[in-house]
Design a protein around this motif. Sequence first.
Motif, PDB file in Angstrom:
ATOM      1  N   THR A  61     -16.826 -24.721  11.014  1.00 41.46           N
ATOM      2  CA  THR A  61     -17.204 -24.769   9.600  1.00 41.46           C
ATOM      3  C   THR A  61     -16.012 -25.198   8.748  1.00 41.46           C
ATOM      4  OG1 THR A  61     -18.889 -23.073   9.938  1.00 41.46           O
ATOM      5  CG2 THR A  61     -18.132 -23.424   7.676  1.00 41.46           C
ATOM      6  N   ASP A  83     -22.524 -30.412  12.807  1.00 42.09           N
ATOM      7  CA  ASP A  83     -23.846 -29.774  12.641  1.00 42.09           C
ATOM      8  C   ASP A  83     -24.452 -29.438  14.007  1.00 42.09           C
ATOM      9  OD1 ASP A  83     -24.135 -29.642   9.861  1.00 42.09           O
ATOM     10  OD2 ASP A  83     -25.050 -31.634   9.733  1.00 42.09           O
ATOM     11  N   PHE A  84     -24.355 -30.375  14.933  1.00 41.54           N
ATOM     12  CA  PHE A  84     -24.877 -30.143  16.281  1.00 41.54           C
ATOM     13  C   PHE A  84     -24.176 -28.960  16.932  1.00 41.54           C
ATOM     14  CE2 PHE A  84     -24.301 -30.724  20.857  1.00 41.54           C
ATOM     15  CZ  PHE A  84     -25.627 -30.679  21.284  1.00 41.54           C
ATOM     16  N   SER A  87     -25.225 -25.681  15.368  1.00 38.12           N
ATOM     17  CA  SER A  87     -26.581 -25.273  15.751  1.00 38.12           C
ATOM     18  C   SER A  87     -26.616 -24.736  17.176  1.00 38.12           C
ATOM     19  CB  SER A  87     -27.569 -26.430  15.594  1.00 38.12           C
ATOM     20  OG  SER A  87     -27.386 -27.407  16.591  1.00 38.12           O
ATOM     21  N   ARG A  88     -25.861 -25.348  18.076  1.00 39.42           N
ATOM     22  CA  ARG A  88     -25.828 -24.868  19.466  1.00 39.42           C
ATOM     23  C   ARG A  88     -25.151 -23.504  19.557  1.00 39.42           C
ATOM     24  NH1 ARG A  88     -29.700 -25.880  20.670  1.00 39.42           N
ATOM     25  NH2 ARG A  88     -29.311 -25.430  22.837  1.00 39.42           N
ATOM     26  N   ILE A  90     -24.939 -21.206  17.179  1.00 38.95           N
ATOM     27  CA  ILE A  90     -25.820 -20.199  16.576  1.00 38.95           C
ATOM     28  C   ILE A  90     -26.945 -19.851  17.540  1.00 38.95           C
ATOM     29  CG2 ILE A  90     -27.514 -19.810  14.744  1.00 38.95           C
ATOM     30  CD1 ILE A  90     -25.598 -21.366  12.869  1.00 38.95           C
ATOM     31  N   SER A  91     -27.533 -20.850  18.160  1.00 40.27           N
ATOM     32  CA  SER A  91     -28.616 -20.613  19.111  1.00 40.27           C
ATOM     33  C   SER A  91     -28.141 -19.767  20.288  1.00 40.27           C
ATOM     34  CB  SER A  91     -29.172 -21.947  19.608  1.00 40.27           C
ATOM     35  OG  SER A  91     -30.172 -21.745  20.566  1.00 40.27           O
TER      36      SER A  91
END
Length: 127
Positions: A61, A83-84, A87-88, A90-91
């Motif tokens: 970030t 961003d990718f 997202s990974r 966080i998932s």
Amino acid sequence: MMNNPYQQYKQTQVSTASPGELVLMLYNGAIKNINVALGHLDRGEKDEFRVKVDKTLDIVTELMVNLSPDGGDITNNLRSLYDFVISRLISGSAKFERKPVEEALPVITGLRDTWQEMLKQGVKKPE
């Protein structure tokens, strides 16, 4: 007051680094945290796994928010990669799953390697 020699060394390293070297340190920190997080997950240490993933999220970030808003294609591509990765991470953190976190690792490693090569060749940071 800092009495730990390692902490003093790290503080000196950060305070004397160039902006390009600081970015490299951030990439290295993200890679290290991902690898440590995966080790925690392998041992069933879910809380520790999440702490290391959260540290990695903080680093990515930070890299993303420091991109120039009008930096052109390179900046837009970096933003998409960050961003990718976010997202990974966080998932993987939400579900305590290895695969999404592993998918983030080669992206960050590739960015680090590219950045390191740019520093070696004296290429300026994209704005």
